[in-house]
Enzyme design. Structure first.
Site, PDB file in Angstrom:
ATOM      1  N   LYS A   1       2.958   4.526  -1.205  1.00 20.71           N
ATOM      2  CA  LYS A   1       2.765   5.515  -2.273  1.00 20.71           C
ATOM      3  C   LYS A   1       3.932   6.488  -2.195  1.00 20.71           C
ATOM      4  CE  LYS A   1      -2.138   5.086  -1.429  1.00 20.71           C
ATOM      5  NZ  LYS A   1      -2.011   4.210  -0.266  1.00 20.71           N
TER       6      LYS A   1
ATOM      7  N   HIS B   1       0.794  -1.231   0.000  1.00 23.96           N
ATOM      8  CA  HIS B   1       0.000   0.000   0.000  1.00 23.96           C
ATOM      9  C   HIS B   1       0.826   1.281   0.000  1.00 23.96           C
ATOM     10  CE1 HIS B   1      -3.685   2.319   1.297  1.00 23.96           C
ATOM     11  NE2 HIS B   1      -4.150   1.497   0.374  1.00 23.96           N
TER      12      HIS B   1
ATOM     13  N   ASP C   1      16.499  10.194  -8.335  1.00 22.62           N
ATOM     14  CA  ASP C   1      17.963  10.299  -8.246  1.00 22.62           C
ATOM     15  C   ASP C   1      18.503  10.096  -6.830  1.00 22.62           C
ATOM     16  OD1 ASP C   1      18.198  10.715 -10.977  1.00 22.62           O
ATOM     17  OD2 ASP C   1      18.237  12.901 -10.807  1.00 22.62           O
TER      18      ASP C   1
END
Length: 149
Positions: free
Chosen positions: A90, A88, A95
């Site tokens: 996000k 779950h 870089d």
């Protein structure tokens, strides 16, 4: 930009600018990814030679509209969970220096209609734990480790 905000500088365009600033690597760890605009940006980075790796949830990557199959088809490395529950997270890391995180799934619904939040920071104190978590999950979801029986 299809989002409902004034179009001088909307949330989607800001997110796209952050992503497109990648020169070396982009790590993406998302529950759901169905935004064609964000998928095109990720594909462009891949074509430019940026190393792109994606971790996603197995149940949601196969849903109608998911961009994961398209990303895989273009040669982007994708790994997914093999367990009960959801992957779950996000977040994305540009870089190894910029963290993009919050409640936003990279879906058209979330971008255009939901009340979501996105936090972008370049403080190593916050970026490093997310990068460590990405690497830990990347290894855990290595297909060599999958259990089929």
């Amino acid at each position: 930009c299809p989002c409902p905000l004034p179009h001088g500088d909307c949330s989607l365009s800001r997110l796209l600018r952050c992503l497109l600033s990648a020169r070396r690597s982009l790590e993406i760890c998302l529950f759901a990814f169905s935004s064609p605009q964000l998928a095109r940006a990720v594909q462009l980075l891949h074509r430019r030679g940026v190393r792109v790796r994606v971790i996603t949830d197995a149940q949601y990557m196969g849903l109608h509209g998911s961009q994961i199959g398209l990303l895989r088809h273009t040669g982007i490395q994708v790994r997914h969970d093999q367990e009960e529950g959801y992957m779950h997270h996000k977040f994305a890391i540009v870089d190894g220096r910029m963290l993009i995180t919050g409640s936003l799934n990279w879906t058209t619904q979330a971008i255009q209609n939901n009340r979501e939040n996105v936090l972008v920071m370049e403080d190593a104190e916050y970026v490093k734990p997310f990068l460590d978590e990405f690497e830990r999950i990347w290894e855990e979801y290595n297909p060599i480790n999958y259990r089929f029986f």
